[in-house]
Scaffold this motif. Structure first.
Motif, mmCIF file in Angstrom:
data_model
loop_
_atom_site.group_PDB
_atom_site.id
_atom_site.type_symbol
_atom_site.label_atom_id
_atom_site.label_comp_id
_atom_site.label_asym_id
_atom_site.label_seq_id
_atom_site.Cartn_x
_atom_site.Cartn_y
_atom_site.Cartn_z
ATOM 1 N N PRO A 1 0.833 -1.204 0.000
ATOM 2 C CA PRO A 1 0.000 0.000 0.000
ATOM 3 C C PRO A 1 0.873 1.261 0.000
ATOM 4 C CG PRO A 1 -0.027 -1.041 2.154
ATOM 5 C CD PRO A 1 0.675 -1.979 1.242
ATOM 6 N N MET A 2 0.453 2.236 -0.771
ATOM 7 C CA MET A 2 1.200 3.491 -0.874
ATOM 8 C C MET A 2 0.433 4.617 -0.171
ATOM 9 S SD MET A 2 4.046 3.112 -2.556
ATOM 10 C CE MET A 2 4.277 1.544 -1.727
ATOM 11 N N PRO A 3 1.128 5.587 0.420
ATOM 12 C CA PRO A 3 0.434 6.712 1.065
ATOM 13 C C PRO A 3 -0.274 7.586 0.036
ATOM 14 C CG PRO A 3 2.796 7.108 0.978
ATOM 15 C CD PRO A 3 2.591 5.705 0.515
ATOM 16 N N ASP A 4 -1.334 8.226 0.469
ATOM 17 C CA ASP A 4 -2.038 9.151 -0.419
ATOM 18 C C ASP A 4 -1.936 10.588 0.092
ATOM 19 O OD1 ASP A 4 -3.635 9.011 1.790
ATOM 20 O OD2 ASP A 4 -5.440 8.348 0.739
ATOM 21 N N LYS A 5 -1.019 10.811 1.028
ATOM 22 C CA LYS A 5 -0.819 12.147 1.570
ATOM 23 C C LYS A 5 0.591 12.630 1.270
ATOM 24 C CE LYS A 5 -4.098 11.714 5.429
ATOM 25 N NZ LYS A 5 -4.636 10.428 4.998
ATOM 26 N N VAL A 6 0.726 13.936 1.076
ATOM 27 C CA VAL A 6 2.026 14.543 0.809
ATOM 28 C C VAL A 6 2.886 14.456 2.067
ATOM 29 C CG1 VAL A 6 3.174 16.732 0.280
ATOM 30 C CG2 VAL A 6 1.096 16.082 -0.948
ATOM 31 N N GLY A 7 4.156 14.117 1.870
ATOM 32 C CA GLY A 7 5.080 13.984 2.993
ATOM 33 C C GLY A 7 5.678 15.313 3.420
ATOM 34 N N LEU A 8 6.741 15.246 4.216
ATOM 35 C CA LEU A 8 7.362 16.436 4.776
ATOM 36 C C LEU A 8 8.516 16.919 3.899
ATOM 37 C CD1 LEU A 8 7.634 15.429 8.555
ATOM 38 C CD2 LEU A 8 5.815 16.743 7.441
ATOM 39 N N LYS A 9 8.613 18.237 3.746
ATOM 40 C CA LYS A 9 9.803 18.844 3.152
ATOM 41 C C LYS A 9 10.917 18.838 4.194
ATOM 42 C CE LYS A 9 6.900 22.122 0.588
ATOM 43 N NZ LYS A 9 5.685 22.129 1.430
ATOM 44 N N ILE A 10 12.158 19.085 3.749
ATOM 45 C CA ILE A 10 13.303 19.024 4.672
ATOM 46 C C ILE A 10 13.127 19.944 5.883
ATOM 47 C CG2 ILE A 10 15.774 19.514 4.906
ATOM 48 C CD1 ILE A 10 16.143 18.380 2.087
ATOM 49 N N PRO A 11 12.772 21.224 5.698
ATOM 50 C CA PRO A 11 12.600 22.059 6.895
ATOM 51 C C PRO A 11 11.510 21.536 7.833
ATOM 52 C CG PRO A 11 12.702 23.420 4.921
ATOM 53 C CD PRO A 11 12.566 22.011 4.467
ATOM 54 N N GLU A 12 10.470 20.942 7.243
ATOM 55 C CA GLU A 12 9.394 20.384 8.070
ATOM 56 C C GLU A 12 9.872 19.162 8.849
ATOM 57 O OE1 GLU A 12 5.649 21.728 5.207
ATOM 58 O OE2 GLU A 12 6.641 19.789 4.882
ATOM 59 N N MET A 13 10.798 18.407 8.258
ATOM 60 C CA MET A 13 11.360 17.262 8.987
ATOM 61 C C MET A 13 12.087 17.728 10.244
ATOM 62 S SD MET A 13 13.034 14.960 5.977
ATOM 63 C CE MET A 13 12.253 14.769 4.370
ATOM 64 N N PHE A 14 12.889 18.791 10.092
ATOM 65 C CA PHE A 14 13.647 19.264 11.254
ATOM 66 C C PHE A 14 12.729 19.893 12.302
ATOM 67 C CE2 PHE A 14 17.158 19.156 8.075
ATOM 68 C CZ PHE A 14 17.944 18.232 8.745
ATOM 69 N N GLU A 15 11.684 20.572 11.854
ATOM 70 C CA GLU A 15 10.701 21.089 12.809
ATOM 71 C C GLU A 15 10.035 19.935 13.560
ATOM 72 O OE1 GLU A 15 9.936 24.092 13.954
ATOM 73 O OE2 GLU A 15 11.631 24.791 12.750
ATOM 74 N N ALA A 16 9.707 18.874 12.817
ATOM 75 C CA ALA A 16 9.071 17.714 13.452
ATOM 76 C C ALA A 16 10.019 17.023 14.422
ATOM 77 C CB ALA A 16 8.597 16.738 12.376
ATOM 78 N N ALA A 17 11.325 17.058 14.115
ATOM 79 C CA ALA A 17 12.308 16.494 15.049
ATOM 80 C C ALA A 17 12.328 17.305 16.343
ATOM 81 C CB ALA A 17 13.686 16.465 14.409
ATOM 82 N N HIS A 18 12.267 18.628 16.220
ATOM 83 C CA HIS A 18 12.194 19.478 17.416
ATOM 84 C C HIS A 18 10.955 19.153 18.244
ATOM 85 C CE1 HIS A 18 15.453 22.417 17.516
ATOM 86 N NE2 HIS A 18 15.442 22.446 16.201
ATOM 87 N N GLU A 19 9.847 18.875 17.534
ATOM 88 C CA GLU A 19 8.583 18.606 18.230
ATOM 89 C C GLU A 19 8.482 17.180 18.751
ATOM 90 O OE1 GLU A 19 5.846 19.583 15.168
ATOM 91 O OE2 GLU A 19 6.301 21.737 15.207
ATOM 92 N N GLY A 20 9.380 16.301 18.288
ATOM 93 C CA GLY A 20 9.362 14.918 18.737
ATOM 94 C C GLY A 20 8.499 13.994 17.909
ATOM 95 N N THR A 21 7.939 14.496 16.807
ATOM 96 C CA THR A 21 7.095 13.634 15.965
ATOM 97 C C THR A 21 7.899 12.884 14.903
ATOM 98 O OG1 THR A 21 6.562 15.558 14.595
ATOM 99 C CG2 THR A 21 5.008 14.986 16.343
ATOM 100 N N VAL A 22 9.071 13.384 14.544
ATOM 101 C CA VAL A 22 10.037 12.617 13.753
ATOM 102 C C VAL A 22 11.146 12.198 14.709
ATOM 103 C CG1 VAL A 22 11.852 12.767 12.006
ATOM 104 C CG2 VAL A 22 9.563 13.580 11.470
ATOM 105 N N LYS A 23 11.351 10.906 14.830
ATOM 106 C CA LYS A 23 12.264 10.379 15.852
ATOM 107 C C LYS A 23 13.560 9.818 15.271
ATOM 108 C CE LYS A 23 8.300 9.215 18.777
ATOM 109 N NZ LYS A 23 8.488 10.352 19.703
ATOM 110 N N SER A 24 13.587 9.573 13.960
ATOM 111 C CA SER A 24 14.805 9.024 13.359
ATOM 112 C C SER A 24 14.981 9.587 11.953
ATOM 113 C CB SER A 24 14.749 7.494 13.321
ATOM 114 O OG SER A 24 13.681 7.053 12.497
#
Length: 528
Positions: free
Chosen positions: A223-246
């Motif tokens: 199965p493939m996702p049907d939602k747009v993923g995160l751009k690079i700056p959004e990944m780092f913001e998510a890391a700050h927020e704890g929602t991206v863990k690796s």
């Protein structure tokens, strides 16, 4: 236009173009081969317009130099279009038959008369008229831009404004015209083409399209996702927020290359697990839990796609020093994670991609081994596409997308009175070339450019060191006193770990692409 790529081909600079309009591109330093062709064409009679706040080398070859204030590209382009429409120089037939939303464009640029634009940009009214008339009346005019257009808070709107100007004058769909973004890295076009973006599969097929989703699910058996993923700056913001863990970072050093890099360091520190695959122990690799050895371009087979959409074969010169090419390492990770892949070569991977990608369905290694091919290349008997949008745009009608002036996210003020702009120099490429003793023997340190007026006020001369501080951090650098930059402006590159310029660059981003505003931020200077 419906397609994010250079519309025309590099050789048309020499063979077809009658005018080159450059905005936000220091081509002779950032892209020296193309820059050489431009210099050669100018000396052979091709007209040249350079729009740049800095006195780059091509200014000395130019018929006109529009020295706009940093961050005023949209008013400049709107002002040129205002003059073109007022004087009846627009291509009425092209606009009527091949575009839409012209009335909105006309209404917005009406508010940018040359006197107002001159006040915003610092360009004389006479030069605005001269360049508008020259571009509109030249049959074959090519427009080129690079990171000086895209690395702004309004980068996407800057690009649309360039497209508006070309459509307004009918400079599309044939040889010697077009809108030509010169890509910032050698395979950034190819990476985007292959779907290394959060919103598309290969060939810019949208992840939100149910038919596309179904096609890739069938091919890959998952199965493939049907939602747009995160751009690079959004990944780092998510890391700050704890929602991206690796994170898994391959061949990238964001601690030096991304804007507001202290913010990046903070995000990496919050990750629970990070893998870096690299040639060297980079500043980013120092944060890694696991470091995997990478193979360089000389150790890999595959393809690069250059800035003119040309897919070119890459052939390894030596066997991979780590023992595996990067694609083999990635495939092994797939297998360990429970998804078996059985590719025997990069050619197998390419063939699978081409079978799923209409714009590249006519490409294979047998053809590419003979000669590079420019996409779109939809069938095996298709020769490739020298220039795009002949007769029809990818999206059908070309869409005018006008914009009002969008000021930079941060401008000089009383506390931080100087404007910092960044870019590349001829002798280095991004942040890996400083590992080369040969290159470092030629250009071994940062040389920030400071205008003589400012140098006198600061009491500094070429060779002195200054401290450059923003609201985010500070660095020290040697300076070169030169009128290449405007008074009140300091220009720096970002190549050196000893002077990590991106520790002080702006945190502001283009809201659509997530690209950092590397070209404008506020700083203060002090002699060391």
């Amino acid at each position: 236009f419906g397609s994010g790529a250079m519309t025309n081909s590099i050789n048309e600079i020499s063979t077809d173009a009658e005018l080159m309009f450059l905005i936000g591109t220091n081509t002779t330093e950032a892209h020296p081969v193309i820059g050489y062709k431009m210099r050669q064409a100018a000396r052979n009679g091709c007209k040249l317009v350079v729009c740049d706040p800095r006195h780059i080398d091509l200014v000395d070859e130019a018929d006109y130099w529009l020295r706009q204030n940093p961050g005023t590209d949209i008013p400049l382009l709107n002002g040129l279009m205002h003059i073109i429409i007022k004087e009846g120089l627009e291509d009425k037939k092209f606009i009527e038959e091949r575009t839409e939303n012209y009335e909105e464009l006309k209404a917005i640029v009406e508010n940018y008369p040359p006197e107002k634009v001159s006040e915003i940009t610092g360009i004389s009214v006479d030069d605005l008229y001269a360049v508008a008339r020259l571009y509109a009346t030249t049959d074959k005019a090519m427009l080129f831009y690079t990171l000086g257009i895209t690395e702004h808070i309004c980068g996407t709107r800057n690009v649309m404004s360039c497209a508006n100007l070309a459509m307004l004058t009918g400079h599309l769909g044939r040889a010697g015209v077009g809108v030509c973004p010169i890509r910032g890295q050698n395979n950034v076009q190819g990476a985007c083409d292959q779907g290394a973006l959060p919103n598309v599969y290969s060939g810019y097929q949208a992840v939100t399209n149910p038919d596309v989703k179904e096609k890739f699910e069938k091919a890959w058996g998952r199965p493939m996702p049907d939602k747009v993923g995160l751009k690079i700056p959004e990944m780092f913001e998510a890391a700050h927020e704890g929602t991206v863990k690796s994170m898994y970072i391959l061949g990238e050093n964001p601690v030096l290359t991304d804007p507001d890099s202290n913010h990046i360091r903070g995000a990496l520190e919050k990750l629970e697990f990070m893998v870096v695959q690299e040639l060297f122990l980079t500043e980013t690799a120092e944060y890694a839990d696991v470091i995997l050895p990478a193979a360089s371009f000389a150790e890999c087979d595959g393809t690069f796609t250059n800035t003119e959409r040309r897919i070119q074969r890459v052939r390894k010169a030596i066997e991979p020093i780590p023992g595996k090419a990067n694609w083999e390492s990635i495939c092994e990770m797939f297998n360990y994670m429970g998804y078996p892949v059985n590719y025997d070569s990069p050619e197998d991977i390419w063939d699978e991609m081409a079978s799923l990608t209409p714009s590249m369905a006519g490409t294979n290694y047998e053809r590419l081994d003979k000669k590079g091919l420019q996409w779109p290349c939809p069938t095996l008997d298709h020769p490739g596409t020298q220039f795009m949008h002949a007769g029809k745009f990818t999206r059908g009608l070309g869409l005018f997308q006008p914009s009002d002036h969008i000021p930079p996210g941060e401008m000089p003020d009383e506390e931080y009175p100087f404007l910092l702009s960044t870019g590349r120099i001829l002798h280095h490429y991004n942040v890996t070339t400083p590992y080369s003793p040969g290159i470092m023997s030629i250009w071994d340190r940062e040389w920030a450019e400071v205008n003589p007026v400012d140098a006198e006020k600061l009491g500094v001369v070429t060779g002195d060191k200054i401290k450059v501080a923003s609201r985010r951090g500070e660095v020290e650098t040697a300076i070169k006193v030169t009128d290449r930059v405007l008074p009140g402006v300091i220009w720096m590159s970002f190549h050196y770990s000893e002077t990590p310029t991106n520790a002080i660059t702006s945190p502001h981003l283009d809201p659509i692409t997530g690209t950092g505003e590397y070209k404008v931020c506020a700083v203060k200077l002090a002699k060391v």
